[in-house]
Design a protein around this motif. Structure first.
Motif, PDB file in Angstrom:
ATOM      1  N   LYS A 188      45.460 -55.956   9.914  1.00 54.74           N
ATOM      2  CA  LYS A 188      44.672 -56.098   8.799  1.00 54.74           C
ATOM      3  C   LYS A 188      45.382 -57.067   7.986  1.00 54.74           C
ATOM      4  O   LYS A 188      45.574 -56.797   6.570  1.00 54.74           O
ATOM      5  CB  LYS A 188      44.088 -54.908   8.188  1.00 54.74           C
ATOM      6  N   THR A 189      46.275 -58.209   8.466  1.00 55.06           N
ATOM      7  CA  THR A 189      46.928 -59.166   7.799  1.00 55.06           C
ATOM      8  C   THR A 189      46.483 -60.649   7.856  1.00 55.06           C
ATOM      9  O   THR A 189      46.111 -61.007   9.138  1.00 55.06           O
ATOM     10  CB  THR A 189      48.436 -58.918   7.863  1.00 55.06           C
ATOM     11  N   LYS A 246      46.691 -58.758   2.729  1.00 50.04           N
ATOM     12  CA  LYS A 246      46.314 -57.826   3.466  1.00 50.04           C
ATOM     13  C   LYS A 246      44.560 -57.726   3.279  1.00 50.04           C
ATOM     14  O   LYS A 246      44.147 -58.310   2.372  1.00 50.04           O
ATOM     15  CB  LYS A 246      46.446 -56.130   2.957  1.00 50.04           C
TER      16      LYS A 246
END
Length: 196
Positions: A90-91, A113
């Motif tokens: 989730k980056t 993020k």
């Protein structure tokens, strides 16, 4: 798909939007809106679609003045801007490769993020910035830099934490296929990216 071809032809040679006339910008925005109506992936965060989203994307057009202004830095020219998405972490990593005087090629990178908050919107919280000369960063590619950023080690003298409470926004993914992505940000900017 004819709409996709029309859009890519319209933005070709426009230097991410810096070389587009006002009339061309309006035509490009109309082509983007038409293509968004044909979005084959309206829910990009469903399990079947995340592989489409994951990967390295090169910015080919934007209305973001913040990004377009990078080309106005004296003695510098932006070569490529990438947005690299790592769905599993989730980056998002935003990278701008900058050329200038010989041996002084630069790099600006920001890591954030993201959290899906609807079927097509993500909340983005910026966490880290890295600025430096490509030579001293030993920069070879976006993947190489991301791998080194993921270790958490400081990469350059200008490697800093960003207060994610103050530096955040959202992005709607309004079109996604195997090699083209269109997004609209919270500041009204439009982004067109191709997968590398």
């Amino acid at each position: 798909m004819l709409g996709k071809t029309n859009l890519l032809n319209a933005i070709a040679g426009k230097k991410r939007g810096n070389m587009a006339s006002q009339t061309e910008k309006q035509a490009i925005l109309a082509a983007i809106a038409s293509l968004e109506d044909l979005n084959p992936t309206p829910r990009p965060f469903e399990a079947l679609n995340v592989n489409l989203l994951d990967g390295n994307w090169r910015l080919v057009y934007t209305t973001s003045q913040e990004l377009l202004n990078l080309d106005r830095i004296p003695l510098c020219q932006v070569n490529s801007i990438y947005q690299c998405i790592r769905v599993a972490d989730k980056t998002i990593y935003n990278l701008a490769e900058i050329s200038g005087l010989p041996y002084l090629e630069g790099l600006i990178s920001v890591a954030a993020k993201f959290e899906p908050i609807s079927e097509r919107r993500v909340q983005v919280k910026f966490e880290r910035g890295v600025v430096g000369l490509q030579r001293f960063l030993r920069y070879q590619s976006p993947n190489d830099l991301i791998n080194r950023m993921q270790t958490g080690n400081k990469l350059s003298p200008i490697d800093f934490a960003i207060n994610s409470d103050r530096q955040q926004g959202w992005l709607d993914i309004t079109y996604l296929d195997e090699d083209l992505r269109i997004g609209r940000g919270n500041e009204g900017s439009v982004f067109v990216l191709t997968k590398t």
